[in-house]
Design an enzyme around this catalytic site. Sequence first.
Site, PDB file in Angstrom:
ATOM      1  N   SER A   1     -16.303   0.590  -4.763  1.00 59.79           N
ATOM      2  CA  SER A   1     -15.831  -0.692  -4.235  1.00 59.79           C
ATOM      3  C   SER A   1     -16.436  -1.324  -2.937  1.00 59.79           C
ATOM      4  O   SER A   1     -16.924  -0.449  -2.038  1.00 59.79           O
ATOM      5  CB  SER A   1     -14.399  -0.933  -4.389  1.00 59.79           C
TER       6      SER A   1
ATOM      7  N   ILE B   1     -15.613  -2.826   0.196  1.00 61.52           N
ATOM      8  CA  ILE B   1     -14.942  -2.556   1.498  1.00 61.52           C
ATOM      9  C   ILE B   1     -14.726  -1.018   1.505  1.00 61.52           C
ATOM     10  O   ILE B   1     -15.156  -0.324   2.437  1.00 61.52           O
ATOM     11  CB  ILE B   1     -13.547  -3.165   1.549  1.00 61.52           C
ATOM     12  N   CYS B   2     -14.343  -0.151   0.352  1.00 63.94           N
ATOM     13  CA  CYS B   2     -14.106   1.220   0.446  1.00 63.94           C
ATOM     14  C   CYS B   2     -15.426   1.809   0.778  1.00 63.94           C
ATOM     15  O   CYS B   2     -15.479   2.564   1.624  1.00 63.94           O
ATOM     16  CB  CYS B   2     -13.443   1.859  -1.017  1.00 63.94           C
ATOM     17  N   THR B   3     -16.469   1.502   0.343  1.00 61.51           N
ATOM     18  CA  THR B   3     -17.953   2.097   0.304  1.00 61.51           C
ATOM     19  C   THR B   3     -18.253   1.782   1.960  1.00 61.51           C
ATOM     20  O   THR B   3     -18.603   2.912   2.822  1.00 61.51           O
ATOM     21  CB  THR B   3     -18.802   1.339  -0.440  1.00 61.51           C
TER      22      THR B   3
ATOM     23  N   LEU C   1     -16.224   4.196   4.096  1.00 59.31           N
ATOM     24  CA  LEU C   1     -16.647   5.757   3.846  1.00 59.31           C
ATOM     25  C   LEU C   1     -18.002   5.892   4.580  1.00 59.31           C
ATOM     26  O   LEU C   1     -18.229   7.049   5.017  1.00 59.31           O
ATOM     27  CB  LEU C   1     -16.376   6.262   2.671  1.00 59.31           C
TER      28      LEU C   1
END
Length: 164
Positions: free
Chosen positions: A52, A54-56, A59
């Site tokens: 996804s 924002i998650c990518t 991280l």
Amino acid sequence: MTAALAAAFAAVPAVGGTAPDFELPNQYGEPVRLSSFRGQNVVLVFYPFAFSGICTGELCEIRDNLAVFEDANAVVLAVSVDSKFSLRAYAAQEGYGFDLLADFWPHGSVASTYGVFDAESGMARRGTFIIDAAGIIRFSVVNPRGQARDFEGYRSALAGLGRA
């Protein structure tokens, strides 16, 4: 704030308390136990889903600044409700050099223990817990849905820990 949301936030372990121990498989299916990192600082990063946006972004920012964590004698453990198979593909695609842990089954049990599981959507909220070498939570933040974490928060919290 709804009663369910208030109850979920009330369950977030307190700063100054012992971090709840757990064991989850990483992206290779290897068991990873939080307490095995005693003597080292841990940055525990809960995120909603692999692949996804924002998650990518979050991280990848950790990946690109891994020296910040290494300089603080800290290991990064990133946790989502995805399966280890999804996490392996995600780690390979993005070149993550840290463990991605699968809180897949029982679904979200570790995220629930840390008070960041959203039962209505079936995902973890963006929660971060910085745990010192003795297993004590020294920093925590839970961001609202759709709001990325501020990387400077990691830097500040890690600077306050010193090296173990």
